[in-house]
Design a protein around this motif. Structure first.
Motif, short mmCIF file in Angstrom:
data_model
loop_
_atom_site.label_atom_id
_atom_site.label_comp_id
_atom_site.label_asym_id
_atom_site.label_seq_id
_atom_site.Cartn_x
_atom_site.Cartn_y
_atom_site.Cartn_z
N ARG A 61 -31.68 7.80 9.11
CA ARG A 61 -32.75 8.36 8.27
C ARG A 61 -33.79 9.09 9.11
O ARG A 61 -34.32 10.13 8.69
N THR A 109 -25.79 18.97 9.77
CA THR A 109 -26.76 19.90 10.32
C THR A 109 -26.03 20.88 11.23
O THR A 109 -24.82 20.77 11.44
N ALA A 138 -32.32 12.47 10.11
CA ALA A 138 -32.22 13.35 8.94
C ALA A 138 -33.59 13.89 8.55
O ALA A 138 -33.70 15.03 8.08
N TYR A 183 -25.00 13.25 7.21
CA TYR A 183 -26.06 14.27 7.21
C TYR A 183 -25.56 15.43 8.06
O TYR A 183 -25.42 15.33 9.27
N ARG A 207 -28.17 18.87 5.10
CA ARG A 207 -27.91 18.35 3.76
C ARG A 207 -26.97 17.16 3.85
O ARG A 207 -26.20 17.01 4.80
N TRP A 208 -27.04 16.30 2.84
CA TRP A 208 -26.17 15.13 2.76
C TRP A 208 -24.85 15.51 2.09
O TRP A 208 -24.83 16.22 1.09
#
Length: 310
Positions: A82, A105, A85, A103, A91-92
């Motif tokens: 978390r 990226t 992120a 997550y 985005r998930w």
């Protein structure tokens, strides 16, 4: 000034490779590298190295050109995931076999990186004699044990390095610095290994390309045997076996049938245990001396990457 490490990323989990020859690439990794197949989905086949605790080590996806897809990085825990992120654009997604929420990226060069915590453990068909290893020793080909590292090509190596340091809290251990003072290659660690992720200047100026992935064997002798296995099976040996000066890795570089460069390296690689490790820099003049025992760096090492350019 000393800054205490934030270790939110535990290790490199797995990597996706694109290949225009999926059957031949699968045969290379299974028959010659000693991996096993653990699943299929769509145009992808999932492969496992014998001592990887997770379901898959390499995801081979059929594409018109070779290259790299996602690199998956396991977080140190749900809170660590978390935190990363919250600091990284992305985005998930929940679309990967054996993994929970990821997550997704990108680094500044366009390479996809997926951070995750929830993972499916590998379950062997027949348990190994030693319960503290993931699977039975394959006794086949190179017998690769795990994924060791990923080396990306980048149009802007320093920018990608800052992304790793700031976004993933990775630590640089060694680098090559040009006469102008700008880094042309940087080795980063997220664990206690001397390096896990590497960026090298792409001389074509392209984005999102792969230099190589590295698979770890137990010993140097396994790498020597792998050279004979590749020779007998018509696999292109690019350079090695030999020893790098940077990071001191014993290496063999080959091309898998799809065109991606694969390094075999010794699993007993150096560890960086000093919390205040000082970054080591190498000059072009030092690099011109060649590898640790004098082998000159082959020209294709600076030009070949996937997908191919030109």
């Amino acid at each position: 000034m000393f800054t205490e490490r934030i270790r939110d990323v535990a290790h490199v989990g797995s990597v996706e490779l694109f290949t225009p020859l999926p059957d031949e690439s699968r045969a290379f990794f299974v028959d010659l590298m000693g991996m096993s197949e653990t699943g299929r989905r769509g145009d992808s086949v999932y492969l496992h190295a014998w001592d990887d605790y997770e379901r898959f080590t390499i995801k081979l996806t059929a594409r018109d050109r070779a290259g790299i897809g996602r690199t998956y990085l396991r977080a140190a825990g749900p809170e660590a995931l978390r935190r990363r992120a919250a600091e990284l654009p992305g985005r998930w997604v929940s679309d990967e076999l054996g993994l929970g929420p990821v997550y997704l990226t990108q680094d500044p060069d366009g390479h996809d990186l997926g951070l995750y915590w929830e993972t499916e453990r590998f379950t062997p068909a027949t348990p190994p004699a030693l319960k503290n290893q993931a699977d039975r020793f394959p006794g086949r080909g190179a017998n690769v044990r795990r994924l060791d590292h990923v080396n990306y090509l980048a149009a802007d190596t320093p920018a990608c390095g800052r992304f790793l340091a700031d976004g993933l809290k990775a630590r640089p251990t060694e680098q090559i610095v040009g006469d102008d003072g700008v880094a042309t290659a940087i080795w980063y660690t997220v664990s206690d290994k001397s390096y896990d992720l590497v960026y090298t200047d792409d001389r074509t100026g392209s984005n999102g390309r792969l230099h190589h992935i590295a698979l770890a064997t137990d010993t140097r002798d396994d790498i020597l045997r792998a050279a004979d296995v590749c020779l007998d099976n018509g696999v292109h040996i690019e350079t090695g076996p030999h020893k790098h000066a940077i990071q001191q890795t014993f290496f063999l570089y080959v091309y898998e049938p799809g065109g991606n460069r694969v390094e075999l390296c010794n699993a007993g690689a150096r560890l960086v245990l000093a919390p205040d490790w000082e970054l080591i820099s190498w000059t072009p003049a030092e690099r011109a001396k060649g590898q640790a025992w004098g082998l000159k760096t082959i020209e294709s090492f600076h030009t070949h990457g996937t997908p191919p350019v030109g």
